[in-house]
Scaffold this motif. Structure first.
Motif, PDB file in Angstrom:
ATOM      1  N   ALA A 219       0.726  -1.531  -0.088  1.00 19.71           N
ATOM      2  CA  ALA A 219      -0.153   0.035   0.244  1.00 19.71           C
ATOM      3  C   ALA A 219       0.866   1.778   0.337  1.00 19.71           C
ATOM      4  O   ALA A 219       1.865   1.241   0.329  1.00 19.71           O
ATOM      5  CB  ALA A 219      -1.032   0.217   1.189  1.00 19.71           C
ATOM      6  N   PHE A 220       0.122   2.035  -0.402  1.00 20.72           N
ATOM      7  CA  PHE A 220       1.088   3.619  -0.564  1.00 20.72           C
ATOM      8  C   PHE A 220       0.410   4.873  -0.321  1.00 20.72           C
ATOM      9  O   PHE A 220      -0.822   4.090  -0.841  1.00 20.72           O
ATOM     10  CB  PHE A 220       2.262   4.002  -2.295  1.00 20.72           C
ATOM     11  N   THR A 221       0.318   5.970   0.049  1.00 23.67           N
ATOM     12  CA  THR A 221      -0.563   7.125   0.119  1.00 23.67           C
ATOM     13  C   THR A 221       0.470   8.445  -0.699  1.00 23.67           C
ATOM     14  O   THR A 221       1.857   7.855  -0.242  1.00 23.67           O
ATOM     15  CB  THR A 221      -0.226   7.573   1.500  1.00 23.67           C
ATOM     16  N   LEU A 222      -0.527   9.023  -1.111  1.00 19.85           N
ATOM     17  CA  LEU A 222       0.108  10.306  -1.738  1.00 19.85           C
ATOM     18  C   LEU A 222      -0.333  11.622  -0.803  1.00 19.85           C
ATOM     19  O   LEU A 222       0.008  12.973  -1.481  1.00 19.85           O
ATOM     20  CB  LEU A 222      -0.691  10.764  -3.270  1.00 19.85           C
ATOM     21  N   ASN A 223      -0.272  11.041   1.138  1.00 26.41           N
ATOM     22  CA  ASN A 223      -1.135  12.745   1.631  1.00 26.41           C
ATOM     23  C   ASN A 223       0.698  12.917   2.199  1.00 26.41           C
ATOM     24  O   ASN A 223       0.871  12.581   3.602  1.00 26.41           O
ATOM     25  CB  ASN A 223      -1.824  12.222   2.410  1.00 26.41           C
ATOM     26  N   ARG A 305      -2.884  10.180   8.628  1.00 25.06           N
ATOM     27  CA  ARG A 305      -2.294  11.240   9.606  1.00 25.06           C
ATOM     28  C   ARG A 305      -1.614  11.836   9.263  1.00 25.06           C
ATOM     29  O   ARG A 305      -0.086  11.773   9.081  1.00 25.06           O
ATOM     30  CB  ARG A 305      -2.516  10.709  11.371  1.00 25.06           C
ATOM     31  N   GLU A 306      -1.633  12.932   9.526  1.00 26.05           N
ATOM     32  CA  GLU A 306      -0.343  13.798   9.172  1.00 26.05           C
ATOM     33  C   GLU A 306       1.217  13.440  10.113  1.00 26.05           C
ATOM     34  O   GLU A 306       0.726  13.272  11.005  1.00 26.05           O
ATOM     35  CB  GLU A 306      -0.817  15.173   8.850  1.00 26.05           C
ATOM     36  N   ASP A 307       1.728  14.290   9.788  1.00 24.16           N
ATOM     37  CA  ASP A 307       2.962  14.131  10.600  1.00 24.16           C
ATOM     38  C   ASP A 307       3.329  15.954  11.321  1.00 24.16           C
ATOM     39  O   ASP A 307       2.578  16.685  10.908  1.00 24.16           O
ATOM     40  CB  ASP A 307       4.076  13.969   9.606  1.00 24.16           C
ATOM     41  N   PRO A 308       2.880  15.940  12.338  1.00 21.31           N
ATOM     42  CA  PRO A 308       2.978  17.042  13.205  1.00 21.31           C
ATOM     43  C   PRO A 308       3.642  17.456  12.780  1.00 21.31           C
ATOM     44  O   PRO A 308       3.435  18.715  12.700  1.00 21.31           O
ATOM     45  CB  PRO A 308       3.601  16.179  14.968  1.00 21.31           C
ATOM     46  N   ASN A 309       4.586  17.872  12.227  1.00 27.91           N
ATOM     47  CA  ASN A 309       5.964  18.698  12.159  1.00 27.91           C
ATOM     48  C   ASN A 309       5.517  19.169  10.207  1.00 27.91           C
ATOM     49  O   ASN A 309       6.692  19.634   9.923  1.00 27.91           O
ATOM     50  CB  ASN A 309       7.251  18.466  12.078  1.00 27.91           C
ATOM     51  N   ALA A 313      -1.327  22.501   4.533  1.00 27.19           N
ATOM     52  CA  ALA A 313      -1.265  21.479   3.255  1.00 27.19           C
ATOM     53  C   ALA A 313      -1.698  20.090   3.494  1.00 27.19           C
ATOM     54  O   ALA A 313      -2.390  19.514   2.835  1.00 27.19           O
ATOM     55  CB  ALA A 313      -0.613  22.062   1.718  1.00 27.19           C
ATOM     56  N   ILE A 314      -0.723  19.229   4.628  1.00 33.09           N
ATOM     57  CA  ILE A 314      -0.869  17.936   3.863  1.00 33.09           C
ATOM     58  C   ILE A 314      -1.707  17.354   6.076  1.00 33.09           C
ATOM     59  O   ILE A 314      -1.668  18.282   7.108  1.00 33.09           O
ATOM     60  CB  ILE A 314       0.997  17.312   5.095  1.00 33.09           C
ATOM     61  N   ALA A 315      -3.335  17.315   5.542  1.00 33.40           N
ATOM     62  CA  ALA A 315      -3.813  17.036   6.418  1.00 33.40           C
ATOM     63  C   ALA A 315      -4.506  15.709   6.396  1.00 33.40           C
ATOM     64  O   ALA A 315      -3.839  14.782   5.170  1.00 33.40           O
ATOM     65  CB  ALA A 315      -5.132  17.857   6.113  1.00 33.40           C
ATOM     66  N   ASP A 316      -4.827  15.576   8.112  1.00 30.58           N
ATOM     67  CA  ASP A 316      -5.492  14.092   7.916  1.00 30.58           C
ATOM     68  C   ASP A 316      -6.469  13.358   6.624  1.00 30.58           C
ATOM     69  O   ASP A 316      -7.438  14.760   6.254  1.00 30.58           O
ATOM     70  CB  ASP A 316      -6.548  14.066   9.212  1.00 30.58           C
ATOM     71  N   ALA A 317      -6.523  12.634   6.293  1.00 37.69           N
ATOM     72  CA  ALA A 317      -7.608  11.919   5.019  1.00 37.69           C
ATOM     73  C   ALA A 317      -7.996  10.848   5.428  1.00 37.69           C
ATOM     74  O   ALA A 317      -7.396   9.450   6.074  1.00 37.69           O
ATOM     75  CB  ALA A 317      -6.746  12.246   4.021  1.00 37.69           C
ATOM     76  N   LEU A 318      -9.536  10.386   5.485  1.00 34.49           N
ATOM     77  CA  LEU A 318     -10.065   9.374   5.062  1.00 34.49           C
ATOM     78  C   LEU A 318      -9.953   9.021   3.850  1.00 34.49           C
ATOM     79  O   LEU A 318     -10.102   9.654   2.856  1.00 34.49           O
ATOM     80  CB  LEU A 318     -11.707   9.430   5.708  1.00 34.49           C
ATOM     81  N   GLY A 319      -9.611   7.866   3.675  1.00 33.34           N
ATOM     82  CA  GLY A 319      -8.350   6.722   2.280  1.00 33.34           C
ATOM     83  C   GLY A 319      -7.256   7.493   1.953  1.00 33.34           C
ATOM     84  O   GLY A 319      -6.428   6.998   2.948  1.00 33.34           O
ATOM     85  N   GLY A 320      -7.357   7.464   0.914  1.00 38.06           N
ATOM     86  CA  GLY A 320      -6.341   8.371   0.667  1.00 38.06           C
ATOM     87  C   GLY A 320      -4.610   7.184   0.575  1.00 38.06           C
ATOM     88  O   GLY A 320      -3.438   7.421   0.534  1.00 38.06           O
ATOM     89  N   VAL A 359     -16.528   3.133  -5.846  1.00 34.81           N
ATOM     90  CA  VAL A 359     -16.629   4.501  -6.618  1.00 34.81           C
ATOM     91  C   VAL A 359     -16.559   5.624  -5.709  1.00 34.81           C
ATOM     92  O   VAL A 359     -17.354   6.745  -6.005  1.00 34.81           O
ATOM     93  CB  VAL A 359     -18.124   3.744  -7.481  1.00 34.81           C
ATOM     94  N   THR A 360     -16.744   5.576  -4.574  1.00 32.29           N
ATOM     95  CA  THR A 360     -16.641   6.886  -3.938  1.00 32.29           C
ATOM     96  C   THR A 360     -15.630   7.180  -3.297  1.00 32.29           C
ATOM     97  O   THR A 360     -14.545   6.612  -2.845  1.00 32.29           O
ATOM     98  CB  THR A 360     -17.233   6.346  -1.932  1.00 32.29           C
ATOM     99  N   ALA A 361     -15.059   8.765  -3.703  1.00 34.92           N
ATOM    100  CA  ALA A 361     -13.967   9.573  -3.654  1.00 34.92           C
ATOM    101  C   ALA A 361     -13.165   9.400  -1.860  1.00 34.92           C
ATOM    102  O   ALA A 361     -14.272   9.917  -1.029  1.00 34.92           O
ATOM    103  CB  ALA A 361     -13.999  10.264  -3.986  1.00 34.92           C
ATOM    104  N   GLY A 362     -12.398   9.294  -1.308  1.00 37.30           N
ATOM    105  CA  GLY A 362     -11.787  10.012  -0.066  1.00 37.30           C
ATOM    106  C   GLY A 362     -11.329  11.180  -0.272  1.00 37.30           C
ATOM    107  O   GLY A 362     -11.851  12.204  -1.149  1.00 37.30           O
ATOM    108  N   ASP A 363     -11.168  11.822   0.777  1.00 32.27           N
ATOM    109  CA  ASP A 363     -10.841  12.838   1.545  1.00 32.27           C
ATOM    110  C   ASP A 363     -10.056  13.606   0.063  1.00 32.27           C
ATOM    111  O   ASP A 363      -8.109  12.636  -0.107  1.00 32.27           O
ATOM    112  CB  ASP A 363     -10.210  13.252   2.510  1.00 32.27           C
ATOM    113  N   ALA A 364      -9.406  14.954  -0.236  1.00 36.48           N
ATOM    114  CA  ALA A 364      -8.469  15.586  -0.448  1.00 36.48           C
ATOM    115  C   ALA A 364      -7.472  15.151  -0.072  1.00 36.48           C
ATOM    116  O   ALA A 364      -7.307  15.517   1.603  1.00 36.48           O
ATOM    117  CB  ALA A 364      -8.594  16.897  -1.338  1.00 36.48           C
TER     118      ALA A 364
END
Length: 370
Positions: A219-223, A305-309, A313-320, A359-364
């Motif tokens: 798995a990977f994330t782009l967030n 979940r975002e890195d605290p530092n 622009a990098i926010a928590d995201a459902l999906g992602g 078919v449901t999009a996640g958070d930006a």
């Protein structure tokens, strides 16, 4: 008891269950894109595996483009690049061009070499395992969002004598982009990632060995921001062939790989469907309970979940999160594992595919490079 579910019907049920909403996810795996992700890239030489990866990148347009290639380290071993740090370079593509990149260990030099097959491009990296992204740039070096790219990869395991292919996951460009190296997967610059992803899987039997059923979830994330690993966590809910559920967790940074058995022993032989399966019977009309330890499917419900530092622009995201599943089996494996009369494999076999999308999009989400 219910009858055994045909495989095609099972997939139809799987896809229906992945469609809880009316929104349409922005990534279309069957269309060319402006941003590609090769989800599983390896250049490893260790006692048990000698792996290299072939990346095919295609420009489907008649006009020349510049592809910006970034190998993102997901496995920060000693002496390698930091986690979630990229090694990047430009790859010129003429009209209707195909380029093949070979990602391999540079023998004796202690680094990874990424080289085009015709040797016109050669680049050294400290990354050894992770994922590769490909974006587009114009002559001024600004990112563009023309939907012209497609690709695929082949991973070769020379030690075990097997190989398998995976598609590059494309993300479609939307309204032209803003030209910088902050990539927004928000249905404005690029399509969003899906809210849920899923996979079907097999649980082969390996007679007379201690080698258990193997399946690799990647798995990977782009967030995330360059060099700052996020906190990605997924609830992995599995179902055996008799629809009995089981659930576990899977956590990683920007990229993760896990044996299904390490996520939960219930995903693999001999535990899949444990407590529900009936003894083998040669009756061709056997029920689902007779085969519930041979295959199943799983759904990933993820949050990044975002890195605290990290910057705002990098926010928590459902999906992602997106990814692939790979499976492999050694010599002597029986894929029809509930039938002791079925043949076994003479050599290693492997297979892989991209995860199914809801078919449901996640958070930006936002990927931030320099």
């Amino acid at each position: 008891m219910s009858r055994s579910t045909p495989f095609g019907v099972m997939l139809a049920v799987l896809l229906a269950l992945l469609a809880p909403g009316r929104a349409v996810a922005g990534s279309d795996l069957n269309e060319v894109g402006a941003f590609l992700v090769f989800p599983a890239v390896f250049a490893l030489s260790v006692p048990t595996n000698d792996l290299e990866t072939y990346l095919a990148i295609v420009n489907t347009d008649s006009a020349a483009v510049t592809a910006h290639v970034s190998f993102i380290n997901g496995l920060a071993l000693p002496g390698t690049a930091p986690e979630c740090y990229e090694c990047d370079f430009n790859l010129p593509l003429t009209g209707n061009d195909t380029e093949l990149l070979i990602v391999r260990v540079q023998t004796g030099a202690g680094f990874t070499l990424i080289e085009s097959e015709d040797r016109t491009v050669s680049h050294g990296c400290d990354q050894v395992a992770g994922f590769v992204t490909v974006s587009l740039e114009n002559a001024a070096g600004n990112s563009t969002t023309s939907n012209v790219l497609l690709g695929s990869e082949v991973i070769v395991d020379y030690t075990n004598g097997m190989a398998f292919s995976l598609p590059a996951i494309p993300f479609q460009g939307k309204l032209g982009g803003d030209g910088d190296r902050d990539f927004g997967f928000d249905d404005v610059e690029y399509g969003k990632l899906p809210r849920y992803v899923a996979a079907d899987f097999l649980a082969p039997d390996f007679p007379n060995t201690v080698f258990r059923g193997r399946g690799g979830l990647i798995a990977f994330t782009l967030n995330f921001e360059r060099g700052r690993a996020p906190r990605s966590s997924c609830t992995v809910t599995g179902y055996d062939a008799a629809e009995h559920p089981f659930s576990r967790g899977f956590s990683f940074g920007c990229w993760g790989i896990a044996d299904l058995c390490s996520i939960s022993s219930e995903f693999c032989y001999p535990n899949l469907g444990s407590g529900f399966c009936q003894p083998y019977t040669p009756d061709p009309d056997f029920d689902a309970e007779d085969e519930c330890d041979t295959h199943g499917w799983m759904k990933l419900d993820c949050r990044v979940r975002e890195d605290p530092n990290a910057p705002p622009a990098i926010a928590d995201a459902l999906g992602g999160v997106h990814g692939v599943i790979i499976q492999y089996a050694p010599p002597g494996s029986r894929l029809r594992r509930n039938d002791p009369t079925s043949p076994t494999t003479n050599g290693w076999v492997a297979w892989g595919r991209a995860l199914y999308q809801s078919v449901t999009a996640g958070d930006a989400v936002t990927l931030m490079f320099e």
